[in-house]
Design an enzyme around this catalytic site. Structure first.
Site, PDB file in Angstrom:
ATOM      1  N   ASP A 265     -15.492  -6.708  -4.145  1.00  0.00           N
ATOM      2  CA  ASP A 265     -14.219  -6.070  -4.443  1.00  0.00           C
ATOM      3  C   ASP A 265     -14.210  -4.766  -3.651  1.00  0.00           C
ATOM      4  O   ASP A 265     -15.251  -4.263  -3.226  1.00  0.00           O
ATOM      5  CB  ASP A 265     -14.020  -5.838  -5.942  1.00  0.00           C
ATOM      6  CG  ASP A 265     -12.534  -5.615  -6.270  1.00  0.00           C
ATOM      7  OD1 ASP A 265     -11.742  -5.378  -5.335  1.00  0.00           O
ATOM      8  OD2 ASP A 265     -12.158  -5.684  -7.460  1.00  0.00           O
TER       9      ASP A 265
HETATM   10  C1  BGC Z   1      -8.737  -4.997  -6.677  1.00  0.00           C
HETATM   11  C2  BGC Z   1      -8.744  -6.373  -6.049  1.00  0.00           C
HETATM   12  C3  BGC Z   1      -7.920  -6.350  -4.797  1.00  0.00           C
HETATM   13  C4  BGC Z   1      -8.483  -5.301  -3.846  1.00  0.00           C
HETATM   14  C5  BGC Z   1      -7.738  -5.194  -2.536  1.00  0.00           C
HETATM   15  C6  BGC Z   1      -9.159  -3.925  -5.672  1.00  0.00           C
HETATM   16  O1  BGC Z   1      -8.986  -2.663  -6.201  1.00  0.00           O
HETATM   17  O2  BGC Z   1      -9.588  -4.973  -7.788  1.00  0.00           O
HETATM   18  O3  BGC Z   1      -8.247  -7.319  -6.960  1.00  0.00           O
HETATM   19  O4  BGC Z   1      -7.893  -7.629  -4.217  1.00  0.00           O
HETATM   20  O5  BGC Z   1      -8.429  -4.044  -4.490  1.00  0.00           O
HETATM   21  O6  BGC Z   1      -6.470  -4.675  -2.721  1.00  0.00           O
END
Ligand code: BGC
Length: 747
Positions: A265
């Site tokens: 993530d």
């Molecule tokens: C979120 C993800 C997301 C990523 C990119 C993160 O903060 O938890 O679900 O895909 O950001 O935007």
């Protein structure tokens, strides 16, 4: 600015051709070769620096591929309800392109509420077409974290509280999406069941609960062929889930044999050594130090960048893990961008809008309909619509799933458009919620400012309500911080902005009140007995207003069922019955910032908890009404006992006893009558949605096997189906069992 790899595959082929008149196509470019041959061929042509470059970001959403070999960049994008607008190379701000507006599809809670795998496949196909057209290699979704508490700010991005339902519903989305040559990235693996303290919560959970409740949907996604999975932000056994030796090495890659890419993530990586050895394959970041803030253009500082190279140079790490990570990323690229047979995709097509509307129509849940207030009568002369959510655009906000849409039909516009001839549709604001409408530079353009007091707004609404044939209150949550939004949980189960007061006042003013709740979470309804009709409408995306109007006027007969329990209060939710240690966790005294959170309720999540405690939820899991009625006959097993790998089929006659055609979801729950380990009163193990004409009867057949009878035995670390008596229940919801039969499992 989006940089396109400067060397094309054609250029590489030409270069190889120059080396000799009869130079063969290199194996990695030859798509008649098996995938693994191509991957190994590409890998052995790469140097260490190229492998390192391949496995970490070079911009907010992209990684570089291997330019020298013409291996294209990897482009990811959120997900999961539509394709996020392009952002600047190294900023979260939208890039301001004018050709990246999308169709927003209903939130995944709505998809789960359709209980229809065909809708899931359709969803995957259409969102995949949009992603493919936009040249994405990977869409960041779908999400299948289990709905443990109704406070979780991101429940709307997931598929509800039940592992079986989520498992069945997630797979067709993935397969539909990937049929476009765009990888799914299933998230957030795993135990990311709240937003509060999402970077610092260490989950304490027993193996049985992990395997029975929190892992099955991820396992189904992997077995269903997902090409990528995203690690979660939080921790398990003191290791971050983006580099966790148990969940990634042992379970995902070991037990399940996952051959795809583990993506961090954004900013979820914290340590080079752990990242290298504990299963992470590709690092993305929120800011350029891979964490939360840092210098610009410093992607070299990522944990899987220069620090990794340094450790290899110092002999602290070998290149063995690096090869394995590069291999997985190459496999991903071959499956997506380098699949020259992948379709072209399409954007903003009428079919995409139609799909959004159809999925919305099938997922909207009719919770209550006393006195047949719905559907709205064709002779209605005045309809009053009350509530900010009747106007507010819901596709902007909520965090990373926020979108830039070509269009979003508001409930008010949808209700006006389908109103009966000669009927006026008026509006009253009712309450002021969140007047904002901006996310990373995308603005709704709506002016929701309001100068009147709450008292004046209620007075206006009740005054206008008095002579209306029907009053439709559209409220709920709105994806503002703390109201179904990433990075924060809700503070309570109650509706915000004093909506309860508005609803109660409207109920006093007019008996024909319909409450339409827009949310991804259960909300408390202290007025439930005063309101004859209640509709759960989710966040529905571009076609929100049309889908709601389809159901309210009756063009669509509602058939959605709840993928989660609506509890009466938090005291009826397992996670909230053990104090802070179970939610939101207790901070350690060691200056580490880490909170320990124990899943004290164990496997008793959602209806499993309600059954155990014998509480009557406000609306049970699996509940949803129709404008027609269905009678269930007696459930009959195909045999009285099974053994070995036998399956058993249950047949339930279901008759449409009303006057309209409609769909019914038949739910099958299993009870293990006696077992060594304590088991839930019943568990969902099958379901089928059938379409029935008035008077028509369907013989609904649902088959289960040993897997559906098993529990996870933590001692043996194995699924065990214990011989003995079982019961199968045909049910219209977890709170409405219609017929039960018994059968035996032999050794
Ligand atoms: C979120 C993800 C997301 C990523 C990119 C993160 O903060 O938890 O679900 O895909 O950001 O935007």
């Amino acid at each position: 600015m989006k940089l396109i790899s400067s060397i094309s595959i054609t250029a590489v082929l030409a270069a190889f051709a120059l080396c000799g008149a009869k130079a063969a196509t290199p194996a990695y470019l030859d798509d008649t070769q098996p995938l693994e041959t191509r991957v190994e061929d590409a890998l052995q042509r790469m140097n260490t620096a190229e492998k390192i470059a391949l496995i970490h970001a070079q911009s907010k959403f992209g990684s570089p591929g291997v330019k020298r070999l013409g291996i294209p960049e990897v482009w990811t994008d959120d997900g999961p309800h539509g394709v996020r607008p392009e952002v600047l190379w190294d900023e979260w701000e939208q890039a301001g392109w004018t050709n990246d507006s999308c169709v927003a599809f209903p939130a995944l809670t709505c998809l789960a509420a359709t209980w229809n795998p065909d809708m899931s496949r359709l969803y995957g196909v259409v969102v995949g077409e949009e992603a493919r057209y936009r040249n994405k290699s990977m869409l960041l979704g779908p999400g299948v974290n289990i709905y443990r508490t109704p406070l979780n700010g991101r429940n709307f991005e997931y598929m509800g509280e039940d592992p079986f339902l989520a498992s069945v519903m997630v797979v067709p989305y993935i397969q539909g999406l990937q049929s476009n040559g765009v990888s799914a990235c299933v998230k957030h693996y795993c135990l990311n069941n709240q937003e509060i303290n999402r970077h610092t919560t260490n989950v304490l959970i027993d193996d049985r609960t992990l395997y029975e409740i929190y892992l099955p949907a991820f396992k189904a996604a992997v077995k269903g062929g997902a090409w990528a999975i995203m690690g979660a932000y939080n921790l398990y056994k003191d290791q971050h889930l983006c580099h966790n030796s148990i969940t990634l090495n042992d379970i995902l890659k070991g037990e399940w044999g996952f051959d795809g890419v583990v993506v961090s993530d954004w900013g979820g990586t914290h340590d080079t050594h752990e990242a290298v050895t504990n299963g992470l394959d590709m690092e993305f970041g929120s800011w350029t130090n891979g964490l939360t803030n840092g210098q610009s253009n410093a992607y070299d500082n990522y944990y899987l960048a220069q620090p990794y190279l340094d450790k290899i140079a110092a002999g602290e790490l070998t290149t063995q893990e690096l090869d394995e990570k590069a291999r997985r990323v190459l496999r991903l690229i071959m499956r997506t961008t380098m699949d020259r047979h992948r379709p072209w995709g399409s954007m903003l097509s009428p079919e995409h809008y139609a799909a959004a509307r159809q999925i919305g129509g099938q997922g909207i849940v009719l919770l209550k309909n006393d006195k047949s207030v719905l559907p709205i009568k064709a002779d209605a002369k005045k309809i009053l619509v009350v509530g900010e959510n009747a106007l507010k655009m819901m596709t902007v906000g909520g965090g990373s799933s926020s979108l830039k849409v070509q269009q979003e039909i508001s409930p008010f516009d949808g209700l006006k458009a389908q109103a009966p001839a000669g009927c006026v549709v008026e509006f009253a604001r009712g309450y002021v919620g969140d007047t904002g409408g901006e996310y990373n530079g995308v603005t709704t353009g709506q002016d929701l400012s309001e100068s009147r007091s709450a008292k004046e707004l209620i007075a206006e609404a009740t005054q206008k309500a008095k002579d209306a044939d029907v009053v439709i209150f559209v409220g709920g949550l709105n994806k503002a911080a703390g109201q179904d939004c990433e990075d924060a949980d809700r503070e309570s189960l109650s509706l915000p902005y004093d909506q309860d007061r508005v609803i109660a006042a409207l109920a006093d003013a007019n008996p024909n009140l319909v409450v339409v709740n827009v949310s991804g979470n259960a909300v408390a309804m202290p007025w439930v007995d005063k309101v004859p009709a209640i509709v759960q409408a989710w966040f529905l995306g571009s076609e929100a207003g049309n889908a709601i109007a389809d159901v309210l006027y009756g063009a669509v007969n509602p058939s959605g069922k709840l993928p989660m329990t609506f509890p009466r209060s938090l005291a009826d939710v397992g996670a909230h019955c053990f104090g802070e240690k179970a939610y939101p966790g207790i901070e350690r005294n060691d200056g580490s910032n880490i909170l320990d959170e124990e899943y004290s309720e164990g496997i008793y999540v959602g209806y499993r908890w309600a059954d155990r405690k014998k509480t009557k939820p406000l609306f049970p899991f699996g509940h949803g009404l129709s404008y027609t009625t269905f009678a269930y006959g007696k459930i009959t097993p195909s045999k009285s006992q099974i053994s070995g790998d036998d399956t058993i089929t249950f047949t339930v006659p279901v008759t449409n006893t009303g006057e309209r055609e409609g769909d019914e979801v038949v739910e099958l729950y299993i009870t293990d009558v006696k077992s060594t380990l304590d088991r839930p009163v019943k568990e969902l193990k099958g379901f089928k949605k059938v379409h029935l004409l008035p008077g028509e009867t369907a013989q609904v057949e649902i088959t289960v096997g040993r897997d559906e009878l098993s529990y996870f035995d933590p001692e043996a670390h194995a699924w065990v189906a214990e011989p003995g008596e079982f019961k199968a229940h045909a049910a219209a919801s977890a709170g409405d069992i219609r017929s039960t039969c018994s059968f035996k499992l032999l050794e």
